[in-house]
Design a protein around this motif. Structure first.
Motif, PDB file in Angstrom:
ATOM      1  N   GLU A  17       0.830  -1.210   0.000  1.00  0.00           N
ATOM      2  CA  GLU A  17       0.000   0.000   0.000  1.00  0.00           C
ATOM      3  C   GLU A  17       0.865   1.261   0.000  1.00  0.00           C
ATOM      4  N   TYR A  65      -3.612  -5.898  -7.289  1.00  0.00           N
ATOM      5  CA  TYR A  65      -4.740  -5.021  -7.570  1.00  0.00           C
ATOM      6  C   TYR A  65      -5.464  -5.374  -8.867  1.00  0.00           C
ATOM      7  N   SER A 104      -7.284   2.886  -4.152  1.00  0.00           N
ATOM      8  CA  SER A 104      -6.071   2.079  -4.318  1.00  0.00           C
ATOM      9  C   SER A 104      -5.934   1.585  -5.752  1.00  0.00           C
ATOM     10  N   PHE A 105      -7.044   1.146  -6.336  1.00  0.00           N
ATOM     11  CA  PHE A 105      -6.994   0.687  -7.725  1.00  0.00           C
ATOM     12  C   PHE A 105      -6.666   1.855  -8.649  1.00  0.00           C
TER      13      PHE A 105
END
Length: 217
Positions: A17, A65, A104-105
């Motif tokens: 992350e 991801y 995040s994607f």
């Protein structure tokens, strides 16, 4: 004290992350593993326990991801799939929707578009070039499956079709990222993807020879 498997996995995800955050903001070349370790609150040893180097981390981020779309992607590649273009359509529509609503994607796509465009370091690194080629081969398989099933004309150029998909999707995402307040990328995903797929049928192979008169223009 020995870490449990769950603790090790939590550490790995935390590193990914933070790596994703820094890679998307400043590029892979400009990011050091020590930067990631510092910002994530881990030692460099913890980073190297999970990843050989930052490109290994880059690969792990892309794979992690992209996982939600793997089933659709694999289905579109299968010789047994009766509707490869349909599966490709679902994948692209889902991808565009996820970009808008999953931060995040979205960072992962920003990271990959930055790296694959070469804007970070002036050229594309070998790991990114290899990943791009891997994706290109997968798109080629989908296109050839679609030709075999009669969903695309046999006369189209599969190579050009593959790169057209990448160019149109990357360009659409980049335009939205620049001015996301102008339109909803997810609400327009169906129309956009249908336009991309319709454009594939117009692609023709480069002719073996070009008329001499045209060459003089």
């Amino acid at each position: 004290m020995r870490r449990t498997r769950e603790e090790a996995e939590a550490t790995r995800l935390a590193i990914m992350e933070k790596g994703l955050e820094l890679f998307s903001e400043q590029g892979v070349a400009a990011t050091r593993l020590s930067d990631i370790a510092r910002d994530a609150g881990f030692t460099r040893g913890a980073i190297y326990w999970h990843f050989k180097n930052k490109w290994d981390l880059f690969d792990a981020i892309c794979e992690f991801y992209s996982q939600p779309f793997k089933q659709l992607s694999d289905a579109s590649l299968s010789d047994q799939e009766q509707d490869p273009l349909g599966k490709l359509r679902q994948l692209l529509v889902g991808l565009l929707s996820k970009i808008e609503f999953d931060p995040s994607f979205r960072r992962m796509m920003v990271m990959f578009i930055r790296e694959s465009s070469g804007i970070c370091v002036g050229e594309i690194s070998d790991p990114v070039a290899q990943f791009m080629q891997y994706q290109h081969r997968r798109r080629l398989s989908v296109i050839r499956n679609a030709i075999k099933r009669g969903q695309l004309p046999a006369s189209i150029d599969p190579e050009a079709a593959s790169w057209l998909i990448k160019a149109m999707v990357d360009g659409y995402i980049t335009s939205w990222l620049q001015r996301s307040d102008y339109f909803s990328i997810s609400s327009n995903a169906d129309v956009f993807v249908d336009t991309v797929i319709a454009s594939l049928s117009a692609l023709q192979p480069v002719p073996d020879s070009v008329d001499d008169e045209v060459c003089t223009l």
